[in-house]
Design an enzyme around this catalytic site. Structure first.
Site, PDB file in Angstrom:
ATOM      1  N   THR A 195       0.867  -1.175   0.000  1.00  0.00           N
ATOM      2  CA  THR A 195       0.000   0.000   0.000  1.00  0.00           C
ATOM      3  C   THR A 195       0.904   1.224   0.000  1.00  0.00           C
ATOM      4  O   THR A 195       2.020   1.152   0.501  1.00  0.00           O
ATOM      5  CB  THR A 195      -0.838  -0.055   1.292  1.00  0.00           C
ATOM      6  OG1 THR A 195      -1.799  -1.079   1.149  1.00  0.00           O
ATOM      7  CG2 THR A 195      -1.513   1.251   1.618  1.00  0.00           C
ATOM      8  N   GLY A 222      -5.250  -4.575   7.541  1.00  0.00           N
ATOM      9  CA  GLY A 222      -6.338  -3.605   7.571  1.00  0.00           C
ATOM     10  C   GLY A 222      -7.418  -3.855   8.606  1.00  0.00           C
ATOM     11  O   GLY A 222      -7.891  -2.912   9.250  1.00  0.00           O
ATOM     12  N   ASP A 277      -8.483  -0.679   5.808  1.00  0.00           N
ATOM     13  CA  ASP A 277      -8.418   0.567   6.584  1.00  0.00           C
ATOM     14  C   ASP A 277      -8.048   1.783   5.737  1.00  0.00           C
ATOM     15  O   ASP A 277      -8.409   2.913   6.079  1.00  0.00           O
ATOM     16  CB  ASP A 277      -7.376   0.417   7.694  1.00  0.00           C
ATOM     17  CG  ASP A 277      -5.981   0.138   7.117  1.00  0.00           C
ATOM     18  OD1 ASP A 277      -5.866  -0.765   6.244  1.00  0.00           O
ATOM     19  OD2 ASP A 277      -5.019   0.816   7.505  1.00  0.00           O
ATOM     20  N   ARG A 315     -14.637  -6.757   0.240  1.00  0.00           N
ATOM     21  CA  ARG A 315     -13.777  -6.438   1.382  1.00  0.00           C
ATOM     22  C   ARG A 315     -13.150  -5.049   1.235  1.00  0.00           C
ATOM     23  O   ARG A 315     -12.604  -4.715   0.201  1.00  0.00           O
ATOM     24  CB  ARG A 315     -12.685  -7.502   1.486  1.00  0.00           C
ATOM     25  CG  ARG A 315     -11.763  -7.350   2.695  1.00  0.00           C
ATOM     26  CD  ARG A 315     -10.510  -6.595   2.370  1.00  0.00           C
ATOM     27  NE  ARG A 315      -9.613  -6.490   3.523  1.00  0.00           N
ATOM     28  CZ  ARG A 315      -8.544  -5.721   3.560  1.00  0.00           C
ATOM     29  NH1 ARG A 315      -8.213  -4.978   2.523  1.00  0.00           N
ATOM     30  NH2 ARG A 315      -7.778  -5.668   4.647  1.00  0.00           N
ATOM     31  N   VAL A 316     -13.233  -4.276   2.279  1.00  0.00           N
ATOM     32  CA  VAL A 316     -12.590  -2.958   2.300  1.00  0.00           C
ATOM     33  C   VAL A 316     -11.648  -2.917   3.493  1.00  0.00           C
ATOM     34  O   VAL A 316     -12.010  -3.355   4.593  1.00  0.00           O
ATOM     35  CB  VAL A 316     -13.637  -1.833   2.413  1.00  0.00           C
ATOM     36  CG1 VAL A 316     -12.949  -0.472   2.478  1.00  0.00           C
ATOM     37  CG2 VAL A 316     -14.603  -1.865   1.224  1.00  0.00           C
TER      38      VAL A 316
HETATM   39  N1  ASP Z   1      -3.856  -1.801   4.936  1.00  0.00           N
HETATM   40  C1  ASP Z   1      -4.095  -2.360   3.633  1.00  0.00           C
HETATM   41  C2  ASP Z   1      -5.399  -3.116   3.628  1.00  0.00           C
HETATM   42  O1  ASP Z   1      -5.670  -3.822   4.575  1.00  0.00           O
HETATM   43  C3  ASP Z   1      -3.015  -3.274   3.183  1.00  0.00           C
HETATM   44  C4  ASP Z   1      -1.606  -2.727   3.218  1.00  0.00           C
HETATM   45  O2  ASP Z   1      -1.286  -1.829   3.989  1.00  0.00           O
HETATM   46  O3  ASP Z   1      -0.777  -3.211   2.429  1.00  0.00           O
HETATM   47  O4  ASP Z   1      -6.114  -3.047   2.645  1.00  0.00           O
END
Ligand code: ASP
Length: 310
Positions: A177, A231, A208, A205-206
């Site tokens: 991310t 997340g 954070d 799915r969503v």
């Molecule tokens: N936080 C992100 C999510 O859960 C994943 C990530 O940080 O790579 O969608």
């Protein structure tokens, strides 16, 4: 107004274990981080806004296939790319978030469009796509987002019920991310985060990242934060806002607050990851509880660093 500015960026917490990272790959990552840092710094040097700077930096990271955002976003269970992003302006607490979008080259700019051109804060899925059309977005072909390594990650688990964080001790080489936080010379701060989420995710799915207060938050009074990590835990920990709250209500410094959340609170509930944060006084911090976090910063003092491991 003064002449102080700072920019911090990340390309995801959780990296290749050190032995598996080649020098060539490490150089590639560092170059991509440097390019994003330069893009954001250029805005700040020219007395531009923190909001413009975080957007510029994140756009560069989205355009790089090395990171899990925009080009190179992970595959969902059905073989598509569903992207999430959010941006927030610490000056006025304005924010824009978007999730479950496809075909949009730069989700971060779209989240800013939601903030500036809609009456809403958060749009998702089909409705968000309708708004994109109204805003004149031309969609990219799925092949634009394709990345061989991401594809293989998906192939390995696509017939299972597992969904995989693009993180941690893995043999494959793609994580991340992306996010940016900045302080501009006008004394304002901003935060931006963009992601493809988790490989093989389903059911809408969503994570954070697009949620204001969980993965992204900015308030001039306290701090600007962009998170990366598992997340589900970051949502439950309301991580970005928790850092802000510890500063506002408990009087902790930026560094103390961020450390408390990443090394203590989020860990206690089983979350791994990290965050980047700045405050309006020019302080910055980049804590993580994983082996590494792709990260970089630059300050108006000239101090700068691009790093991956501890
Ligand atoms: N936080 C992100 C999510 O859960 C994943 C990530 O940080 O790579 O969608």
């Amino acid at each position: 107004m003064n002449n102080t500015y700072s920019l911090v960026i990340h390309g995801g917490a959780g990296t290749l274990v050190k032995g598996l990272m080649t020098t060539a790959l490490e150089t590639k990552y560092k170059k991509a981080l440097q390019a994003a840092l330069d893009a954001g710094t250029k805005v700040l040097e020219n007395r531009g806004t923190a909001l413009d700077a975080v957007e510029a930096a994140v756009v560069m990271l989205e355009d790089s296939p090395l990171f899990n955002a925009g080009k190179g976003a992970v595959f969902t269970h059905t073989g598509t790319h569903e992207m999430d992003a959010a941006i927030m302006d610490g000056k006025n607490l304005e924010a824009g978030g978007v999730s479950l979008i496809t075909g949009i080259k730069n989700p971060i700019s779209f989240s800013r469009d939601i903030m500036e051109n809609s009456d809403h804060v958060f749009l998702a899925g089909e409705g968000a796509m309708q708004f994109a059309e109204k805003q004149g977005y031309v969609l990219e072909d799925p092949s634009y987002f394709y990345d061989e390594v991401r594809y293989q990650q998906w192939q390995n688990i696509k017939d299972s019920d597992t969904f995989e964080l693009d993180h941690s001790v893995k043999k494959d080489g793609k994580f991340g991310t992306v996010g940016a936080v900045a302080l501009d010379v006008h004394g304002n701060i901003a935060a931006a985060t963009s992601t493809g989420g988790m490989t093989n995710k389903k059911w809408g799915r969503v994570g954070d990242s697009p949620m204001i207060g969980a993965g992204t938050y900015a308030n001039n009074k306290t701090c600007a934060v962009s998170c990366t990590g598992s997340g589900e835990f970051f949502i439950r920990g309301v991580v970005a806002y928790d850092v802000s709250c510890l500063m506002e209500y408990k009087g902790l410094s930026l560094e103390e607050a961020a450390k408390e959340v990443i090394q203590n609170r989020i860990r206690k509930i089983g979350g791994d990851g990290g965050l980047i944060a700045v405050d309006a006084k020019g302080n910055m911090t980049m804590p993580f509880n994983t082996e590494g976090m792709y990260r970089a910063f630059k300050k108006s003092t000239g101090e700068t660093e691009v790093a991956i491991y501890k």
